[in-house]
Scaffold this motif. Sequence first.
Motif, mmCIF file in Angstrom:
data_model
loop_
_atom_site.group_PDB
_atom_site.id
_atom_site.type_symbol
_atom_site.label_atom_id
_atom_site.label_comp_id
_atom_site.label_asym_id
_atom_site.label_seq_id
_atom_site.Cartn_x
_atom_site.Cartn_y
_atom_site.Cartn_z
ATOM 1 N N ILE A 109 -17.048 -18.736 -15.140
ATOM 2 C CA ILE A 109 -16.647 -18.373 -16.495
ATOM 3 C C ILE A 109 -17.480 -19.099 -17.542
ATOM 4 C CG2 ILE A 109 -14.734 -18.624 -18.147
ATOM 5 C CD1 ILE A 109 -12.912 -17.866 -15.698
ATOM 6 N N ALA B 18 -14.110 -21.753 -12.777
ATOM 7 C CA ALA B 18 -13.698 -20.705 -11.841
ATOM 8 C C ALA B 18 -14.613 -19.498 -11.997
ATOM 9 C CB ALA B 18 -12.251 -20.312 -12.112
ATOM 10 N N LEU C 104 -15.340 -15.473 -12.222
ATOM 11 C CA LEU C 104 -14.695 -14.270 -12.744
ATOM 12 C C LEU C 104 -14.153 -13.442 -11.583
ATOM 13 C CD1 LEU C 104 -14.435 -12.621 -15.493
ATOM 14 C CD2 LEU C 104 -16.343 -11.288 -14.602
ATOM 15 N N ASP C 105 -12.903 -13.004 -11.690
ATOM 16 C CA ASP C 105 -12.310 -12.100 -10.715
ATOM 17 C C ASP C 105 -12.639 -10.679 -11.170
ATOM 18 O OD1 ASP C 105 -10.710 -10.525 -9.042
ATOM 19 O OD2 ASP C 105 -9.069 -11.967 -9.049
ATOM 20 N N SER D 203 -9.378 -14.285 -13.551
ATOM 21 C CA SER D 203 -9.841 -15.248 -12.558
ATOM 22 C C SER D 203 -8.725 -15.624 -11.599
ATOM 23 C CB SER D 203 -10.333 -16.515 -13.278
ATOM 24 O OG SER D 203 -10.757 -17.473 -12.345
#
Length: 121
Positions: free
Chosen positions: A96, A15, A17-18, A8
């Motif tokens: 998340i 936040a 998820l990246d 992230s």
Amino acid sequence: MPIIAFPSAGNDENAVLDLRFGRAKNFVLYNENTKTFSVVENTQNMQASQGAGIQSAQNILDNNASVLISGNCGPKAFRVLNAAQVQIFFAEAKPIIELLQDYQQGLLKKAESANTEGHWV
């Protein structure tokens, strides 16, 4: 009970998820024993020309995570994590906290191989 890692750019459970595993700014970790979240920086890879996935995989292992929920995981990082028996699940970019609930409800599909193109179906 496992520690679950989420790549992230953020630093808490709200936040998103990246999808970039190796280049994610942070890993948000969830400890299922204590039911707590923590964050670990992954900034060593932000400017790396190569090897970011393997370094991120080592970061996951150094923090005792046994589950990774990510949008992508390239072949080298996948081999490192798979050899360490880390379970990998591919997911879409969602908060998340929502992905944790999806995982706990068995809604995420376990990865059988590396994925570098963002296809997790």
